[in-house]
Write a protein that holds these residues in place. Structure first.
Motif, short mmCIF file in Angstrom:
data_model
loop_
_atom_site.label_atom_id
_atom_site.label_comp_id
_atom_site.label_asym_id
_atom_site.label_seq_id
_atom_site.Cartn_x
_atom_site.Cartn_y
_atom_site.Cartn_z
N LEU A 173 -7.78 10.87 5.31
CA LEU A 173 -7.73 9.38 5.55
C LEU A 173 -7.89 9.60 7.21
O LEU A 173 -8.87 8.68 8.14
CB LEU A 173 -7.03 8.61 5.46
CG LEU A 173 -6.89 8.21 3.74
CD1 LEU A 173 -5.35 7.28 3.58
CD2 LEU A 173 -7.94 7.41 3.63
N ASN B 31 -1.56 0.19 0.53
CA ASN B 31 -1.00 0.92 -0.59
C ASN B 31 0.26 0.64 -0.70
O ASN B 31 0.87 0.67 -1.75
CB ASN B 31 -1.62 2.54 -0.21
CG ASN B 31 -1.28 2.98 -1.51
OD1 ASN B 31 -1.36 2.64 -2.73
ND2 ASN B 31 -1.02 4.50 -1.50
N ASN C 79 -6.21 2.15 -0.98
CA ASN C 79 -6.91 2.80 0.23
C ASN C 79 -8.14 2.36 0.84
O ASN C 79 -8.15 2.31 2.20
CB ASN C 79 -6.80 4.38 0.06
CG ASN C 79 -5.48 4.99 0.06
OD1 ASN C 79 -5.37 5.98 -0.99
ND2 ASN C 79 -4.51 4.47 0.50
N ALA D 130 -12.32 6.88 1.75
CA ALA D 130 -10.90 6.36 1.32
C ALA D 130 -10.72 6.49 -0.27
O ALA D 130 -9.49 6.64 -0.51
CB ALA D 130 -10.76 5.09 2.05
N ASP E 72 -4.22 3.99 -5.68
CA ASP E 72 -4.68 4.45 -4.51
C ASP E 72 -5.91 4.36 -4.03
O ASP E 72 -6.46 4.20 -3.00
CB ASP E 72 -4.22 5.93 -4.17
CG ASP E 72 -2.60 6.10 -4.21
OD1 ASP E 72 -1.86 5.07 -4.33
OD2 ASP E 72 -2.17 7.37 -3.67
N ALA F 50 -6.91 4.64 9.30
CA ALA F 50 -6.13 5.52 8.39
C ALA F 50 -4.85 4.67 8.02
O ALA F 50 -4.25 4.47 6.86
CB ALA F 50 -5.80 6.62 8.92
N GLY G 49 -7.96 8.48 -2.69
CA GLY G 49 -7.04 7.73 -3.02
C GLY G 49 -7.35 8.16 -4.79
O GLY G 49 -6.32 8.33 -5.51
N LYS H 67 -4.50 13.73 1.36
CA LYS H 67 -5.08 12.28 1.57
C LYS H 67 -4.94 11.95 3.03
O LYS H 67 -5.63 11.08 3.67
CB LYS H 67 -4.60 11.45 0.61
CG LYS H 67 -4.95 9.98 0.72
CD LYS H 67 -4.39 8.97 -0.52
CE LYS H 67 -2.92 8.53 -0.19
NZ LYS H 67 -2.52 7.65 -1.11
N ALA I 218 -8.71 0.45 4.44
CA ALA I 218 -9.62 1.05 5.35
C ALA I 218 -10.69 0.32 5.99
O ALA I 218 -10.85 0.23 7.00
CB ALA I 218 -10.18 2.49 4.78
N ALA J 68 -5.48 2.02 5.79
CA ALA J 68 -5.41 2.37 4.60
C ALA J 68 -4.25 2.66 3.76
O ALA J 68 -3.78 2.22 2.57
CB ALA J 68 -6.16 3.50 4.47
N ASN J 69 -3.22 3.18 4.40
CA ASN J 69 -2.03 3.39 3.68
C ASN J 69 -1.15 2.21 3.87
O ASN J 69 -0.25 1.85 2.93
CB ASN J 69 -1.09 4.42 4.91
CG ASN J 69 0.13 4.62 4.45
OD1 ASN J 69 0.47 5.32 3.35
ND2 ASN J 69 1.13 3.92 5.26
#
Length: 294
Positions: free
Chosen positions: A143, A182, A235, A103, A231, A175, A107, A139, A239, A178-179
């Protein structure tokens, strides 16, 4: 009676080892991320320049906080594994390190090579529909693959009901988390506060402990608007929180969390989180805590 005493005696060392492992993970990740960020400030200008950005207030900040965060997470995972029961160490350190590095690496690709033309999920998917492959699109796919790999590693050592379906949902959850983190990396300390609050109830899981520890190590510089996760860090932070949820839940729990993350992501395409936070006195106070007017 004798067998009961033996069981009680075997449980106590296991609990003590788990607590020691969590503390080692927390401290190891915090100290390492703190030290790495300071080492990053000593890089030659040519090496540091690609990581320099201008934040929302026009101040120059470094994105080297992100690599420092990831490095702290990996070292924290290894430190925790050294004190965990052998079987637990083997089960958790691999998935934690793989997800953090994957991740974080994805990023970093976006931090160093990404453009500003297409932002957000809609922007990257729109670019793909026009035949343009953005770093953000890479990405997104990466991810998803990293999340699936992490969930598969978790489920391989601790099979859950619904098997492959639970793993697929778990991968999407990692995933999505992780987003999600961000999305909050827009003001000093905000993404780290979100990570910390989400990781607190997950401290018993190695990914949760290192997520909190790495965040603690870099939070002062972030709050003082000298650095930001970017990122790379955001990320990885999201994650690992997602991976800790996967370790703790089966299909129903994963599905509920994934639904919440999906709703949050879709809302971000239409609603300004900053505007929502600024409009709520409690959220605004929490958001500004530690950074004053920055």
């Amino acid at each position: 009676m004798t067998s009961r005493r033996r069981r009680a005696g075997s449980v106590a060392p296991s609990v003590a080892s788990s607590v020691a492992s969590s503390v080692a993970s927390l401290m190891g990740s915090a100290l390492t991320s703190w030290a790495l960020l300071r080492l990053g400030r000593r890089l030659p200008p040519a090496a540091a320049q690609p990581w320099q950005r201008t934040n929302h207030a026009g101040r120059s900040v470094t994105l080297l906080e992100g690599p420092a965060w990831v490095g702290g997470a990996v070292v924290g995972a290894l430190a925790g594994a050294a004190l965990a029961p052998a079987t637990e160490a083997r089960r958790t350190v691999g998935s934690t390190a793989v997800v953090a590095l994957a991740a974080g690496g994805l990023g970093a690709l976006d931090d160093l090579s990404g453009g500003a033309a297409d932002k957000g999920l809609r922007g990257h998917l729109g670019a793909l529909s026009r035949g343009q492959v953005t770093t953000g699109a890479v990405k997104i796919v990466g991810l998803a693959a990293a999340g699936l790999a992490g969930a598969a590693m978790v489920d391989a050592r601790r099979p859950v009901p619904s098997g492959p379906l639970a793993t697929l949902v778990g991968g999407a959850l990692v995933a999505g988390a992780a987003n999600a983190v961000n999305l909050f990396d827009l003001r000093p300390g905000r993404a780290l506060k979100v990570t910390g609050l989400a990781a607190l109830p997950l401290l018993g899981r190695l990914p949760g402990a290192v997520a909190l520890g790495s965040s603690v190590g870099v939070v002062r510089d972030d709050l003082e608007a000298r650095s930001m996760l970017g990122d790379t860090g955001a990320n990885a932070a999201g994650a690992l929180v997602g991976l800790a949820v996967v370790e703790r839940t089966g299909l129903p729990g994963r599905a509920v969390v994934l639904a919440g993350l999906t709703a949050l992501t879709l809302a971000s395409e239409r609603v300004s989180f900053t505007r929502v936070i600024d409009g709520n006195p409690l959220l605004r106070r929490l958001d500004q805590w530690g950074r004053g007017s920055r």
